[in-house]
Design an enzyme around this catalytic site. Structure first.
Site, PDB file in Angstrom:
ATOM      1  N   GLU A  74      -6.525  -7.919  -0.520  1.00  0.00           N
ATOM      2  CA  GLU A  74      -6.370  -7.564   0.901  1.00  0.00           C
ATOM      3  C   GLU A  74      -7.698  -7.259   1.591  1.00  0.00           C
ATOM      4  O   GLU A  74      -7.905  -7.636   2.736  1.00  0.00           O
ATOM      5  CB  GLU A  74      -5.420  -6.376   1.044  1.00  0.00           C
ATOM      6  CG  GLU A  74      -3.991  -6.727   0.678  1.00  0.00           C
ATOM      7  CD  GLU A  74      -3.037  -5.561   0.839  1.00  0.00           C
ATOM      8  OE1 GLU A  74      -2.664  -5.262   1.987  1.00  0.00           O
ATOM      9  OE2 GLU A  74      -2.687  -4.912  -0.174  1.00  0.00           O
TER      10      GLU A  74
ATOM     11  N   HIS B 237      -0.907  -9.012 -26.616  1.00  0.00           N
ATOM     12  CA  HIS B 237       0.235  -9.705 -27.219  1.00  0.00           C
ATOM     13  C   HIS B 237       0.526 -11.026 -26.521  1.00  0.00           C
ATOM     14  O   HIS B 237       1.571 -11.637 -26.765  1.00  0.00           O
ATOM     15  CB  HIS B 237       1.458  -8.783 -27.204  1.00  0.00           C
ATOM     16  CG  HIS B 237       1.232  -7.544 -28.030  1.00  0.00           C
ATOM     17  ND1 HIS B 237       1.418  -7.508 -29.384  1.00  0.00           N
ATOM     18  CD2 HIS B 237       0.750  -6.325 -27.686  1.00  0.00           C
ATOM     19  CE1 HIS B 237       1.101  -6.310 -29.848  1.00  0.00           C
ATOM     20  NE2 HIS B 237       0.690  -5.571 -28.833  1.00  0.00           N
TER      21      HIS B 237
ATOM     22  N   SER C 152       3.864   2.100   8.160  1.00  0.00           N
ATOM     23  CA  SER C 152       4.239   1.697   9.527  1.00  0.00           C
ATOM     24  C   SER C 152       5.615   2.213   9.898  1.00  0.00           C
ATOM     25  O   SER C 152       5.919   2.412  11.068  1.00  0.00           O
ATOM     26  CB  SER C 152       4.252   0.167   9.635  1.00  0.00           C
ATOM     27  OG  SER C 152       5.248  -0.351   8.756  1.00  0.00           O
TER      28      SER C 152
ATOM     29  N   SER D 104       6.815   4.454   3.909  1.00  0.00           N
ATOM     30  CA  SER D 104       6.342   3.250   4.618  1.00  0.00           C
ATOM     31  C   SER D 104       5.357   3.706   5.678  1.00  0.00           C
ATOM     32  O   SER D 104       5.730   4.449   6.592  1.00  0.00           O
ATOM     33  CB  SER D 104       7.494   2.493   5.272  1.00  0.00           C
ATOM     34  OG  SER D 104       6.975   1.510   6.147  1.00  0.00           O
TER      35      SER D 104
ATOM     36  N   ARG E 217      -2.950   0.364   3.230  1.00  0.00           N
ATOM     37  CA  ARG E 217      -3.663   0.485   1.947  1.00  0.00           C
ATOM     38  C   ARG E 217      -4.831   1.453   2.041  1.00  0.00           C
ATOM     39  O   ARG E 217      -5.323   1.946   1.028  1.00  0.00           O
ATOM     40  CB  ARG E 217      -4.156  -0.895   1.481  1.00  0.00           C
ATOM     41  CG  ARG E 217      -5.175  -1.529   2.412  1.00  0.00           C
ATOM     42  CD  ARG E 217      -5.450  -2.959   2.010  1.00  0.00           C
ATOM     43  NE  ARG E 217      -6.491  -3.582   2.819  1.00  0.00           N
ATOM     44  CZ  ARG E 217      -6.331  -4.096   4.022  1.00  0.00           C
ATOM     45  NH1 ARG E 217      -5.132  -4.051   4.596  1.00  0.00           N
ATOM     46  NH2 ARG E 217      -7.335  -4.654   4.673  1.00  0.00           N
TER      47      ARG E 217
ATOM     48  N   LYS F   6       5.605 -11.274   7.924  1.00  0.00           N
ATOM     49  CA  LYS F   6       6.577 -10.293   8.427  1.00  0.00           C
ATOM     50  C   LYS F   6       7.213 -10.808   9.725  1.00  0.00           C
ATOM     51  O   LYS F   6       8.418 -10.702   9.927  1.00  0.00           O
ATOM     52  CB  LYS F   6       5.899  -8.939   8.669  1.00  0.00           C
ATOM     53  CG  LYS F   6       5.599  -8.158   7.387  1.00  0.00           C
ATOM     54  CD  LYS F   6       5.028  -6.770   7.667  1.00  0.00           C
ATOM     55  CE  LYS F   6       4.765  -6.011   6.380  1.00  0.00           C
ATOM     56  NZ  LYS F   6       4.212  -4.674   6.536  1.00  0.00           N
TER      57      LYS F   6
ATOM     58  N   GLY G 249       0.811  -1.217   0.000  1.00  0.00           N
ATOM     59  CA  GLY G 249       0.000   0.000   0.000  1.00  0.00           C
ATOM     60  C   GLY G 249       0.843   1.264   0.000  1.00  0.00           C
ATOM     61  O   GLY G 249       0.416   2.300  -0.525  1.00  0.00           O
ATOM     62  N   SER G 250       2.038   1.190   0.547  1.00  0.00           N
ATOM     63  CA  SER G 250       2.896   2.387   0.611  1.00  0.00           C
ATOM     64  C   SER G 250       3.623   2.664  -0.696  1.00  0.00           C
ATOM     65  O   SER G 250       4.245   3.717  -0.845  1.00  0.00           O
ATOM     66  CB  SER G 250       3.922   2.239   1.742  1.00  0.00           C
ATOM     67  OG  SER G 250       3.262   2.279   2.982  1.00  0.00           O
TER      68      SER G 250
ATOM     69  N   THR H 104       8.915  -1.483   7.566  1.00  0.00           N
ATOM     70  CA  THR H 104       8.989  -2.475   6.484  1.00  0.00           C
ATOM     71  C   THR H 104      10.447  -2.661   6.063  1.00  0.00           C
ATOM     72  O   THR H 104      11.134  -1.695   5.698  1.00  0.00           O
ATOM     73  CB  THR H 104       8.093  -2.020   5.312  1.00  0.00           C
ATOM     74  OG1 THR H 104       6.752  -2.002   5.796  1.00  0.00           O
ATOM     75  CG2 THR H 104       8.192  -2.946   4.130  1.00  0.00           C
TER      76      THR H 104
HETATM   77  C1  F6R Z   1      -1.641  -3.471   4.449  1.00  0.00           C
HETATM   78  C2  F6R Z   1      -0.958  -3.143   3.203  1.00  0.00           C
HETATM   79  C3  F6R Z   1       0.388  -3.746   2.929  1.00  0.00           C
HETATM   80  C4  F6R Z   1       1.520  -2.841   3.459  1.00  0.00           C
HETATM   81  C5  F6R Z   1       2.901  -3.453   3.188  1.00  0.00           C
HETATM   82  C6  F6R Z   1       4.047  -2.511   3.577  1.00  0.00           C
HETATM   83  O1  F6R Z   1      -2.794  -2.698   4.581  1.00  0.00           O
HETATM   84  O2  F6R Z   1      -1.481  -2.440   2.394  1.00  0.00           O
HETATM   85  O3  F6R Z   1       0.501  -3.942   1.537  1.00  0.00           O
HETATM   86  O4  F6R Z   1       1.433  -1.578   2.846  1.00  0.00           O
HETATM   87  O5  F6R Z   1       3.020  -4.652   3.885  1.00  0.00           O
HETATM   88  O6  F6R Z   1       3.905  -2.026   4.878  1.00  0.00           O
HETATM   89  P1  F6R Z   1       4.048  -0.446   5.155  1.00  0.00           P
HETATM   90  O7  F6R Z   1       3.011   0.192   4.268  1.00  0.00           O
HETATM   91  O8  F6R Z   1       3.751  -0.265   6.587  1.00  0.00           O
HETATM   92  O9  F6R Z   1       5.438  -0.073   4.761  1.00  0.00           O
END
Ligand code: F6R
Length: 352
Positions: A239, A255, A103, A101, A153, A347, A59-60, A106
């Site tokens: 998701e 193609h 959170s 990111s 996301r 993770k 999502g980021s 990541t």
């Molecule tokens: C969860 C989501 C995931 C996170 C990914 C990276 O809602 O969308 O795709 O975005 O795991 O984590 P962040 O965004 O915290 O760096």
């Protein structure tokens, strides 16, 4: 179990994390995110920057796709989205790295950010906290903080529009206020049309969620903003909806993929073509021809079209419609749209 999408109380009950509300809040996020990006302090000098690399995952990273696709035809420097721990070899002192990111924890994004610092890239961080915020503070890197407590996301407006505002404020992007205002207006109208209390008969997002039934969506969009929206629909089906989904871009799919549409496989799929009014004329001609090939193989086909004016509003309009459909898909099946336990498990396993 199937939840009745004409029952707003049942919808609320099936969505304890309020993902539908988060999805409907996209307009406000875009407006506020843009303002906070434009007002960001201490942005690096970009006068001699030769390229932008947006580092992020999941999502980021989508905010990077928004920037890359909307400005591809308007910017003299390339914008690349790096979804890995490794920075591309060309990134160096003349590169602006935007580390995104939600959170801040990541691993791939943290590693790419550290590498950007080692190579002397210009850097900006967008995050709600975590190790990335700590490391940015430790190195005096400008940080644009976004509010916490959302699923990454569901923070797309914050993540994309803070970056947009910051790149404008730094002098890389043209003034975007008019396009942002159109985007906010379009998103507000779309959220109202797709709200929980709008009945299925008048609610395009609920209708599409029902039409999908238990078939797998395959989303097509024109290379550029259409394809970015298609990829977002796919990941939101995964998701939020907790279902498999696939996407491809037009005309690349003409193609290869078209050859694979054959009986009896087509019957398991719904092909959703994301369309806009500024498509290249040949691409516009390809869509109905290619949809007919999928239909001959037994697939159902749908078309979702935006009439928004600016590329930014077109893209966000297509995105928000998929966001809403994906939440209704989950609710209808009795799946909670919010948690992504499998991602958390992966993770944790990799961190341990
Ligand atoms: C969860 C989501 C995931 C996170 C990914 C990276 O809602 O969308 O795709 O975005 O795991 O984590 P962040 O965004 O915290 O760096």
């Amino acid at each position: 179990m199937t939840v009745d999408l004409d029952d707003p109380g049942a919808i609320r009950g099936a969505d304890p994390g309020e993902m539908l509300g988060a999805v409907a809040a996209l307009a406000g996020q875009c407006r506020d995110g843009y303002a906070s990006g434009v007002g960001a302090d201490g942005l690096p000098d970009v006068a001699d920057v030769r390229g932008v690399v947006v580092c992020g995952m999941g999502g980021s990273a989508v905010g990077g796709d928004v920037l890359r696709s909307v400005f591809r035809d308007r910017l003299g420097v390339p914008i690349e989205v790096n979804r890995s721990a490794q920075l591309p070899e060309h990134a160096g002192t003349h590169t602006l790295v935007l580390a995104s990111s939600y959170s801040g924890n990541t691993s791939e994004t943290l590693a790419a950010f550290e590498e950007a610092l080692r190579r002397g890239c210009r850097t900006i961080v967008v995050t709600s906290g975590g190790a990335l915020a700590d490391r940015a503070a430790g190195h005096g890197v400008p940080l644009i903080a976004v509010p916490g407590d959302l699923q990454p996301r569901a923070a797309l407006g914050w993540l994309a529009f803070t970056g947009l505002g910051a790149l404008e404020a730094a002098g890389l992007l043209p003034p975007m206020a008019a396009d942002v205002a159109e985007t906010v207006e379009v998103l507000d109208a779309r959220a109202a049309a797709c709200a929980a209390d709008i009945p299925v008969a008048e609610n395009p997002a609920k209708r599409l969620a029902i039409d999908l039934d238990d078939r797998v969506p395959v989303i097509w969009g024109e290379e550029g903003i259409g394809a970015v929206a298609a990829a977002r629909w796919k990941t939101q089906f995964n998701e939020n909806g907790k279902i498999p989904a696939w996407w491809s871009s037009m005309s690349e799919l003409d193609h290869n993929e078209v050859v694979g549409w054959s009986e009896p496989y087509g019957r398991s799929y719904v092909v959703i073509a994301l369309r806009h009014d500024a498509e290249d004329p040949e691409i516009a001609e390809r869509f109905p021809l290619s949809l007919a090939i999928a239909a001959e193989a037994g697939a159902s086909t749908e078309e979702v079209r935006t009439h928004a004016r600016s590329p930014l509003a077109k893209l966000l309009d297509l995105i928000t419609r998929g966001d809403h459909v994906s939440v209704y898909v989950a609710i209808r099946r009795g799946a909670d749209p919010t948690p992504v336990d499998v991602i958390q498990r992966l993770k944790a396993a990799l961190a341990g």
